[in-house]
Design a protein around this motif. Structure first.
Motif, mmCIF file in Angstrom:
data_model
loop_
_atom_site.group_PDB
_atom_site.id
_atom_site.type_symbol
_atom_site.label_atom_id
_atom_site.label_comp_id
_atom_site.label_asym_id
_atom_site.label_seq_id
_atom_site.Cartn_x
_atom_site.Cartn_y
_atom_site.Cartn_z
ATOM 1 N N PRO A 1 12.394 89.568 -71.489
ATOM 2 C CA PRO A 1 12.553 90.237 -72.786
ATOM 3 C C PRO A 1 11.310 90.166 -73.657
ATOM 4 O O PRO A 1 10.950 91.151 -74.308
ATOM 5 N N SER A 2 10.637 89.014 -73.675
ATOM 6 C CA SER A 2 9.428 88.891 -74.501
ATOM 7 C C SER A 2 8.301 89.759 -73.955
ATOM 8 O O SER A 2 7.542 90.351 -74.724
ATOM 9 N N MET A 3 8.185 89.835 -72.617
ATOM 10 C CA MET A 3 7.151 90.691 -72.020
ATOM 11 C C MET A 3 7.400 92.155 -72.348
ATOM 12 O O MET A 3 6.489 92.876 -72.752
ATOM 13 N N PHE A 4 8.638 92.594 -72.171
ATOM 14 C CA PHE A 4 8.948 93.995 -72.450
ATOM 15 C C PHE A 4 8.813 94.297 -73.942
ATOM 16 O O PHE A 4 8.376 95.393 -74.325
ATOM 17 N N GLY A 5 9.174 93.336 -74.782
ATOM 18 C CA GLY A 5 8.998 93.521 -76.219
ATOM 19 C C GLY A 5 7.533 93.641 -76.596
ATOM 20 O O GLY A 5 7.154 94.478 -77.428
ATOM 21 N N ALA A 6 6.683 92.807 -75.984
ATOM 22 C CA ALA A 6 5.247 92.886 -76.241
ATOM 23 C C ALA A 6 4.673 94.203 -75.741
ATOM 24 O O ALA A 6 3.788 94.798 -76.373
ATOM 25 N N ALA A 7 5.177 94.668 -74.597
ATOM 26 C CA ALA A 7 4.712 95.944 -74.053
ATOM 27 C C ALA A 7 5.026 97.096 -75.002
ATOM 28 O O ALA A 7 4.183 97.959 -75.258
ATOM 29 N N TRP A 8 6.241 97.095 -75.551
ATOM 30 C CA TRP A 8 6.626 98.149 -76.491
ATOM 31 C C TRP A 8 5.818 98.052 -77.782
ATOM 32 O O TRP A 8 5.392 99.052 -78.342
ATOM 33 N N GLY A 9 5.574 96.821 -78.237
ATOM 34 C CA GLY A 9 4.766 96.649 -79.441
ATOM 35 C C GLY A 9 3.363 97.209 -79.270
ATOM 36 O O GLY A 9 2.815 97.827 -80.196
ATOM 37 N N TYR A 10 2.769 97.010 -78.093
ATOM 38 C CA TYR A 10 1.434 97.563 -77.826
ATOM 39 C C TYR A 10 1.485 99.084 -77.700
ATOM 40 O O TYR A 10 0.531 99.781 -78.067
ATOM 41 N N ALA A 11 2.604 99.612 -77.202
ATOM 42 C CA ALA A 11 2.697 101.049 -76.931
ATOM 43 C C ALA A 11 2.992 101.891 -78.164
ATOM 44 O O ALA A 11 2.730 103.094 -78.160
ATOM 45 N N ILE A 12 3.529 101.280 -79.219
ATOM 46 C CA ILE A 12 3.960 102.062 -80.385
ATOM 47 C C ILE A 12 2.855 102.958 -80.944
ATOM 48 O O ILE A 12 3.056 104.178 -81.088
ATOM 49 N N PRO A 13 1.673 102.429 -81.298
ATOM 50 C CA PRO A 13 0.639 103.333 -81.819
ATOM 51 C C PRO A 13 0.133 104.324 -80.774
ATOM 52 O O PRO A 13 -0.289 105.428 -81.132
ATOM 53 N N LEU A 14 0.210 103.959 -79.487
ATOM 54 C CA LEU A 14 -0.217 104.886 -78.434
ATOM 55 C C LEU A 14 0.724 106.075 -78.344
ATOM 56 O O LEU A 14 0.290 107.211 -78.120
ATOM 57 N N VAL A 15 2.023 105.823 -78.516
ATOM 58 C CA VAL A 15 2.995 106.923 -78.503
ATOM 59 C C VAL A 15 2.703 107.902 -79.635
ATOM 60 O O VAL A 15 2.618 109.124 -79.431
ATOM 61 N N LEU A 16 2.545 107.373 -80.841
ATOM 62 C CA LEU A 16 2.290 108.235 -81.996
ATOM 63 C C LEU A 16 0.981 108.994 -81.848
ATOM 64 O O LEU A 16 0.912 110.203 -82.125
ATOM 65 N N ALA A 17 -0.071 108.306 -81.381
ATOM 66 C CA ALA A 17 -1.372 108.959 -81.220
ATOM 67 C C ALA A 17 -1.334 110.003 -80.111
ATOM 68 O O ALA A 17 -1.957 111.071 -80.224
ATOM 69 N N ALA A 18 -0.618 109.715 -79.024
ATOM 70 C CA ALA A 18 -0.514 110.687 -77.939
ATOM 71 C C ALA A 18 0.204 111.951 -78.401
ATOM 72 O O ALA A 18 -0.149 113.072 -77.991
ATOM 73 N N LEU A 19 1.212 111.802 -79.267
ATOM 74 C CA LEU A 19 1.912 112.980 -79.804
ATOM 75 C C LEU A 19 0.970 113.837 -80.637
ATOM 76 O O LEU A 19 1.084 115.074 -80.638
ATOM 77 N N VAL A 20 0.038 113.199 -81.345
ATOM 78 C CA VAL A 20 -0.980 113.956 -82.095
ATOM 79 C C VAL A 20 -1.770 114.832 -81.142
ATOM 80 O O VAL A 20 -2.014 116.017 -81.396
ATOM 81 N N GLY A 21 -2.200 114.237 -80.020
ATOM 82 C CA GLY A 21 -2.956 114.997 -79.033
ATOM 83 C C GLY A 21 -2.139 116.108 -78.411
ATOM 84 O O GLY A 21 -2.650 117.213 -78.189
ATOM 85 N N VAL A 22 -0.876 115.845 -78.115
ATOM 86 C CA VAL A 22 -0.012 116.859 -77.511
ATOM 87 C C VAL A 22 0.133 118.068 -78.431
ATOM 88 O O VAL A 22 -0.019 119.219 -78.005
ATOM 89 N N ILE A 23 0.426 117.814 -79.696
ATOM 90 C CA ILE A 23 0.603 118.921 -80.643
ATOM 91 C C ILE A 23 -0.690 119.711 -80.790
ATOM 92 O O ILE A 23 -0.684 120.948 -80.792
#
Length: 335
Positions: A37-59
């Protein structure tokens, strides 16, 4: 029911991969429930800004505009959000300042790349240089935030074993917005009039113009509004993930987000899954350093997501196709 069957047949491979990953995640949690759970939580925490930034690129690229300036947008927003919150004593004002700064930066790119028809790569590089210079010159040490961005739990969803704990239980509001944004952008892009028009101006702008779509105006609106997501990503970095601002704290995440966008084939939900993959790579490297008995320099650990990017891009090369008119300024024949 027929539409669902058609959708499933078209996305058979991604669905099979997603199911396999989900089974592997629960199997790992069953075997190593102490760290999963801690590993997956850390993975999601690192991915959050990447998700938002990738959506900027997609649009942007679905509209026909290459956005190399995501890094600069995030950096400016992180700077503005943190220091406005520190000076005003209000987290809400700081968050709004960060999002507004992302919008302004998006508008700058829209004007230079779309209205003035500057080379889109150069326009993005200029934005990155301006962001690095301004945030370094005006950086003031000793500031602190007046509070924290609240964590929330989503009823029912937070009760799902593992997935609920990782994504919906005690998570930052921005984390939930990132999930919602990925779903909404996907639905809007492929199931709305706006999405149809956006994909048209990114693929065949001359045909879109003939059909009565204002190509230049739609591109400018999309690139500008997408800047709000970059602003939110910057706010997350400085006001949520770290609660401080440091020079060049985005650390290449904007460029990594562009790679994620490409590997996600310019589709929001696939980009979301690729961001999770890189988050997991980063979390795995950190876990190996802490408990795996490996003496890995932290500098080397920090490079692993970028090494993984190169490997995956090499595998994906030639298998994905960008929008047909991406990077090409549109000029009407009568101009």
């Amino acid at each position: 029911m027929e539409r669902l069957s058609t959708w499933a047949s078209k996305n058979r491979t991604p669905l099979v991969i997603a199911a396999a990953v989900l089974v592997a995640a629960y199997a790992f949690n069953l075997v190593r429930g102490d760290i999963a759970p801690s590993m997956f939580g850390a993975a999601w925490g690192y991915a959050i800004p990447l998700v938002l930034a990738a959506l900027v690129g997609v649009i942007g690229e679905r509209s026909g505009v290459v956005n190399i300036g995501i890094e600069g947008q995030m950096l400016l927003a992180a700077f503005a959000g943190f220091f406005v919150a520190a000076v005003s004593g209000s987290m809400i004002v700081g968050v709004l300042a960060g999002i507004g700064t992302g919008l302004v930066a998006g508008g700058f790119l829209a004007v230079t790349a779309v209205r003035w028809r500057m080379d889109q790569i150069i326009a993005g590089v200029v934005l990155n240089i301006i962001a690095t210079g301004l945030t370094s010159f005006y950086l003031v040490s000793g500031q602190s935030l007046p509070g924290v961005i609240p964590n929330v739990s989503v009823p029912l969803l937070s009760q799902i074993p593992l997935l609920g704990e990782v994504f919906f239980s005690g998570r930052s509001v921005i984390a939930l917005i990132a999930i919602l944004a990925a779903v909404l952008v996907h639905l809007a892009l492929f199931h709305s009039r706006w999405g149809l028009r956006t994909r048209a101006v990114g693929e065949y702008p001359s045909a879109a113009d003939t059909a009565g779509i204002k190509v230049e105006r739609l591109r400018m609106v999309n690139v500008t509004l997408a800047g709000s997501l970059a602003g939110l990503a910057g706010v997350y970095l400085s006001m949520d993930a770290s609660s401080t601002f440091e020079r060049e704290m985005t650390a290449g995440r904007g460029f990594l987000a562009l790679a994620i966008m490409i590997m996600g084939a310019w589709r929001p939900l696939r980009a979301f899954s690729m961001a999770l993959f890189f988050g997991f790579v980063n979390a795995t490297a950190s876990q190996l350093q802490q408990t795996g008995g490996f003496s890995i320099p932290p500098q080397l650990t920090a490079t692993l997501p970028y090494v993984a990017t190169l490997v995956v891009l090499a595998v994906a090369a030639g298998r994905v196709r960008p929008p047909g008119a991406v990077g090409q300024p549109y000029v009407k024949k009568d101009q």
